[in-house]
Write an enzyme that holds these catalytic residues in place. Structure first.
Site, PDB file in Angstrom:
ATOM      1  CD  GLU A  79       1.887  -9.962  -2.632  1.00 44.72           C
ATOM      2  OE1 GLU A  79       1.277  -8.881  -2.659  1.00 44.72           O
ATOM      3  OE2 GLU A  79       3.106 -10.065  -2.883  1.00 44.72           O
ATOM      4  CD  GLU A 111       5.513  -8.092  -4.217  1.00 43.98           C
ATOM      5  OE1 GLU A 111       6.588  -7.986  -3.580  1.00 43.98           O
ATOM      6  OE2 GLU A 111       4.414  -7.744  -3.742  1.00 43.98           O
ATOM      7  CG  PHE A 134      -2.168  -3.057  -7.389  1.00 44.26           C
ATOM      8  CD1 PHE A 134      -3.117  -2.289  -8.060  1.00 44.26           C
ATOM      9  CD2 PHE A 134      -2.499  -3.579  -6.155  1.00 44.26           C
ATOM     10  CE1 PHE A 134      -4.373  -2.067  -7.523  1.00 44.26           C
ATOM     11  CE2 PHE A 134      -3.757  -3.357  -5.601  1.00 44.26           C
ATOM     12  CZ  PHE A 134      -4.696  -2.595  -6.282  1.00 44.26           C
ATOM     13  CG  ASP A 170       1.231   0.306  -9.556  1.00 49.81           C
ATOM     14  OD1 ASP A 170       1.299   1.487  -9.878  1.00 49.81           O
ATOM     15  OD2 ASP A 170       0.310  -0.450  -9.943  1.00 49.81           O
ATOM     16  CE1 TYR A 171       2.597  -1.331  -4.327  1.00 47.01           C
ATOM     17  CE2 TYR A 171       0.619  -2.658  -4.434  1.00 47.01           C
ATOM     18  CZ  TYR A 171       1.251  -1.494  -4.082  1.00 47.01           C
ATOM     19  OH  TYR A 171       0.546  -0.487  -3.477  1.00 47.01           O
ATOM     20  CG  HIS A 227      -2.807   1.176  -5.744  1.00 47.45           C
ATOM     21  ND1 HIS A 227      -2.373   2.090  -4.829  1.00 47.45           N
ATOM     22  CD2 HIS A 227      -2.837  -0.006  -5.105  1.00 47.45           C
ATOM     23  CE1 HIS A 227      -2.160   1.485  -3.668  1.00 47.45           C
ATOM     24  NE2 HIS A 227      -2.440   0.222  -3.813  1.00 47.45           N
TER      25      HIS A 227
HETATM   26  C1  LIG Z   1       5.548  -4.555  -2.675  1.00 44.95           C
HETATM   27  C2  LIG Z   1       4.094  -4.598  -2.360  1.00 44.95           C
HETATM   28  N1  LIG Z   1       3.389  -5.723  -2.591  1.00 44.95           N
HETATM   29  C3  LIG Z   1       2.061  -5.757  -2.353  1.00 44.95           C
HETATM   30  C4  LIG Z   1       1.408  -4.662  -1.872  1.00 44.95           C
HETATM   31  C5  LIG Z   1      -0.102  -4.691  -1.650  1.00 44.95           C
HETATM   32  N2  LIG Z   1      -0.420  -4.673  -0.215  1.00 44.95           N
HETATM   33  C6  LIG Z   1      -0.646  -3.518   0.433  1.00 44.95           C
HETATM   34  S1  LIG Z   1      -0.853  -3.726   2.062  1.00 44.95           S
HETATM   35  C7  LIG Z   1      -0.708  -5.408   1.939  1.00 44.95           C
HETATM   36  C8  LIG Z   1      -0.791  -6.258   3.164  1.00 44.95           C
HETATM   37  C9  LIG Z   1       0.249  -5.902   4.180  1.00 44.95           C
HETATM   38  O1  LIG Z   1       0.087  -6.638   5.346  1.00 44.95           O
HETATM   39  P1  LIG Z   1       1.025  -6.406   6.604  1.00 44.95           P
HETATM   40  O2  LIG Z   1       2.431  -6.245   6.171  1.00 44.95           O
HETATM   41  O3  LIG Z   1       0.749  -7.473   7.582  1.00 44.95           O
HETATM   42  O4  LIG Z   1       0.570  -4.981   7.167  1.00 44.95           O
HETATM   43  P2  LIG Z   1      -0.852  -4.553   7.759  1.00 44.95           P
HETATM   44  O5  LIG Z   1      -1.665  -4.086   6.601  1.00 44.95           O
HETATM   45  O6  LIG Z   1      -1.436  -5.720   8.441  1.00 44.95           O
HETATM   46  O7  LIG Z   1      -0.570  -3.424   8.681  1.00 44.95           O
HETATM   47  C10 LIG Z   1      -0.486  -5.775   0.603  1.00 44.95           C
HETATM   48  C11 LIG Z   1      -0.328  -7.155   0.122  1.00 44.95           C
HETATM   49  C12 LIG Z   1       2.184  -3.502  -1.656  1.00 44.95           C
HETATM   50  N3  LIG Z   1       1.645  -2.371  -1.181  1.00 44.95           N
HETATM   51  N4  LIG Z   1       3.502  -3.492  -1.891  1.00 44.95           N
END
Ligand SMILES: Cc1ncc(C[n+]2csc(CCOP(=O)(O)OP(=O)(O)O)c2C)c(N)n1
Ligand SMILES: [Mg+2]
Lengths: 337, 414
Positions: A29, A60, A83, A85-86, A129
């Site tokens: 990602e 993931e 992370f 955590d994910y 995190h």
């Molecule tokens: C399971 C998981 N993987 C990765 C992340 C890290 N992460 C947090 S927000 C994000 C992007 C999310 O994008 P979107 O779903 O389009 O929502 P937006 O932020 O645009 O509202 C990522 C990759 C996470 N929080 N949880």
């Protein structure tokens, strides 16, 4: 030689391997154009091309599974989980698939993938995190688990992980990415350039998996540590003015048992430290091994200093993080026992 | 002779999607071709998922360029409700601006704005009943404002201070407010979507009349959890509204990385036999109309709806992000569907229920409201100045504290 932070050394390791081996490719990602939320892959897409380093959907399980498929084809995928955590949505693919592919097919198929992921606390990242889930992987037969503590090792170990023919979980202590954090959170963090391990060769080299390093030689007590906690242990020894021998495990599985046993047989005392929660943590395994191998040389009970058995709380970062004071107290107790 | 369709006729190549424009390029939003407002038909709420397929490729729009409400999706709201919607959106914006600044001043660790997307949670909250349960991501804070949740309590959460209802355990903006129909926000993406389906199934099991409403980002629809939610919702006809907020970006990844270049996010519903709607997310009235449609469907035992809200993330992902590193700096200003606040304001003026002067006064009023709450929260303390007692770190891990946690608490000396 160049002076590198840990994040630069990791970037350089991937750069080196992309150049060396056309079967190496990177995805995860935000790792492509942007270069990762911690900049680990900064510039790699531009330099090596979009099919060598690219963005993955936020899935993931899909990231791990696709890497298994690529590895089965014969590539050496390096994937980033943003992370630690994910990582859990990918856990089934790691545990049931990557870890067992060689065994269940009697070597017909293998999964030589490297999964990189930032782990650990100290950044006010709260429960999503900050986690240290290494024991969930060391518990699984078929996986190797690696955790570097400095730039030189980070590059050398990552190269070994990429070249390894088994799946490797490579956890990166994110608190060490840009400086040598030793747990004294009120003091400014020492820059990596002040540390000899920031001298990193620019070309190819490796640090073998399965070999620990002695971060500090000492006679009084052995401290077993990895990642950020290596530096916390060093700070604790200094603070408590104790002649501790600090062992940087570097690889948790396969573990360098010889180095551990030789040290504990010499000192007769052992303290095990990690950020992860205590119950069923990797410290329990270390403690059991030391007891099995060194029982007759031990002069004190083995101590464990670990994260509390709670989720990582946002407001209590420094009460939760097992800092130098807690480690120093354990060292002192061990010597007084 | 070799069959040209056989292998190796041409060698394969790996496709990686890329956005049309990157920093340094002019913004290119030529793929955004919204149909005129009022054009998209409104099926009966009893329409079959099969008959609704086309809706996945249309766009429900009510407000036209002149600010008039047109077409079958116009929910025909009274002026009071429209002004309420405008107020909630302005309050959200004022709150976001203030808390963003507080993070920049080091008063908390993190913040996330919802700029440009305020119409979606606001209209949803107003179209739902107050006790319908919302399972949101981190960008639907407007629901709490719409339900009159105290601003100061939200700030206390953001500061992890002694009055934080989450007791300092969660990062900023991860609210939890059961009494307000707002499920505890998780940092792990998409986990809330199948949970909302389960809550809706429970409501159906208990012969209740409440429904669930969940929100997930375009990026997070790639997670398995989203797809499991769709299967469960479809199989059990769960009374749930599944909203995909397509704001074009997931941190640095454009929506094509989530599969948005191949089809619409609304079209995900087709494979699951769930009716899709695709809505102009910057059009307060269109969102209201769509949510009301889906809510009526859910409440009458006709099951789930998937709604894609087509919008744009105007600001960075969070305070940790700098979007000019991966998209043209001017792209937010070029978004063809405008700003939701401006569009609702214009509509209210067109129907003679609003004026520039009243708008200015309202902006001032909500800024004052935020300021007053901020004073109160900051008097309790910002991050690190004030916090719950340390012993609370060990509480709520389990209902009863087991011996090992008691011992750890004692070891820490609390
Ligand atoms: C399971 C998981 N993987 C990765 C992340 C890290 N992460 C947090 S927000 C994000 C992007 C999310 O994008 P979107 O779903 O389009 O929502 P937006 O932020 O645009 O509202 C990522 C990759 C996470 N929080 N949880
Ligand atoms: Mg998004």
């Amino acid at each position: 030689m160049a002076t590198m932070t840990m994040i630069q050394a990791l970037n350089n390791a991937m750069d080196t391997m992309l150049a060396k081996d056309p079967d190496v490719l990177i995805f995860g990602e935000d790792v492509g154009y942007f270069g990762g939320v911690f900049r680990a892959t900064d510039g790699l897409q531009k330099k090596h091309g979009i099919t060598r380093c690219f963005d993955a959907p936020i899935a993931e399980s899909g990231i791990v599974a696709a890497a298994i498929g690529m590895a089965a084809y014969g590539l050496r995928p390096v994937i980033e989980i943003q992370f630690a955590d994910y990582i859990y949505p990918g856990y089934d693919q790691i545990v049931s698939e990557a870890a067992r592919l060689r065994y269940r097919s009697a070597g017909d198929f293998t999964a030589p993938l490297t999964l990189r992921s930032p782990y650990g606390g100290g950044i006010f990242g709260g429960q999503t995190h900050s986690q240290s889930p290494e024991a969930l992987f060391t518990h699984v037969a078929g996986l190797k688990t690696v955790i570097p503590s400095n730039p030189y090792d980070a590059k050398g170990l990552l190269i070994s992980a990429i070249e390894d023919d088994d799946p490797v979980i490579f956890f990166e202590p994110k608190r060490l990415y840009s400086g040598r954090f030793d747990g004294w959170h009120e003091k400014p963090v020492e820059t990596w350039s002040a540390h000899p391990a920031s001298d990193v060769p620019e070309g190819y080299y490796n640090v073998p998996l399965g070999k620990a390093a002695i971060a500090r030689e000492g006679q009084a007590v052995t401290v077993l540590a990895y990642g950020t906690m290596v530096h916390v242990a060093l700070a604790a020894a200094e603070f408590a003015k104790i002649d501790a021998e600090v062992i940087d495990l570097r690889t948790l599985v396969p573990l360098d048992i010889e180095t551990i046993v030789a040290s504990v047989n010499k000192t007769g005392r052992c303290v095990v430290v990690h950020e992860a929660t205590r119950t069923s943590g990797f410290g329990a395994e270390l403690s059991a091994l030391v007891q099995e191998h060194c029982f007759w040389k031990l002069e004190a009970p083995i101590e464990r200093v670990a994260g509390w058995d709670t989720p990582y709380p946002h407001a209590f970062e420094w009460e939760y993080f097992p800092g130098p004071k807690r480690v120093a107290a354990a060292l002192t107790r061990t010597l007084e026992a | 002779m070799k069959n040209p369709l056989m292998k190796n006729a041409t060698s394969l190549s790996l496709r990686i999607p890329t956005p049309k424009a990157r920093p340094g390029d002019p913004a290119d939003l030529s793929h955004v071709n919204p149909p005129p407002a009022g054009e998209t038909p409104r099926p009966d709420v009893s329409a079959s998922a099969h008959d609704m397929r086309d809706m996945a490729f249309k766009l429900v729009r009510v407000l036209n360029d002149a600010g008039e409400a047109v077409g079958p999706w116009n929910p025909a709201l009274d002026a009071q409700t429209l002004r309420r919607g405008l107020r909630v959106m302005l309050l959200t914006r004022a709150f976001d601006d203030r808390m963003y600044r507080m993070q920049r001043q080091g008063k908390t660790s993190f913040y996330m704005k919802s700029t440009g997307e305020e119409a979606i949670p606001t209209a949803a909250a107003l179209a739902l009943e107050k006790d319908d349960m919302c399972f949101t991501s981190y960008r639907q804070q407007a629901i709490l404002f719409a339900r009159d949740y105290p601003l100061v309590t939200m700030m206390n959460q953001i500061y992890s201070n002694a009055a934080d209802p989450n007791r300092g355990r969660q990062m900023p903006v991860h609210y939890s407010a059961k009494q307000y129909g707002f499920f505890s926000i998780s940092g792990n993406l998409a986990t809330q979507v199948p949970q909302a389906v389960g809550w809706a199934m429970a409501s159906a099991y208990k012969k209740d009349n409440r429904i669930a409403c969940t929100f997930v980002g375009d990026g997070a629809t790639a997670e398995g959890d989203f797809h499991q939610a769709m299967t469960f919702a479809s199989v059990y006809h769960a009374p749930v509204i599944i909203n995909v907020v397509n704001n074009q970006w997931a941190i640095s990844s454009f929506q094509g990385i989530a599969g948005g270049d191949e089809t619409t996010f609304a079209a995900r519903a087709i494979g699951y036999g769930v009716p899709p709607l695709r809505v102009d997310g910057n059009d307060f009235l269109a969102v209201y109309g769509a949510i009301a449609w889906a809510a009526e469907r859910a409440r009458t035992n006709m099951g789930p709806t998937l709604i894609e809200h087509y919008t744009y993330r105007v600001e960075g992902h969070s305070t940790s992000d700098d979007p000019t590193r991966y998209r043209p700096a001017e792209e937010p200003r070029r978004w063809p569907l405008g700003d939701p606040v401006e569009r609702l304001k214009q509509h209210l003026i067109v129907i003679g229920e609003w004026s520039d002067a009243r708008h200015k006064a309202l902006e001032k009023e909500v800024a004052e409201e935020v300021k007053t709450a901020a004073k109160e929260a900051e008097a309790i303390g910002t991050l690190g100045q004030s916090r719950p007692s340390v012993k609370e770190m060990f509480e709520d891990v389990y209902k009863e504290q087991p011996w090992h946690l008691r011992r750890q608490r004692q070891e820490l000396g609390t």
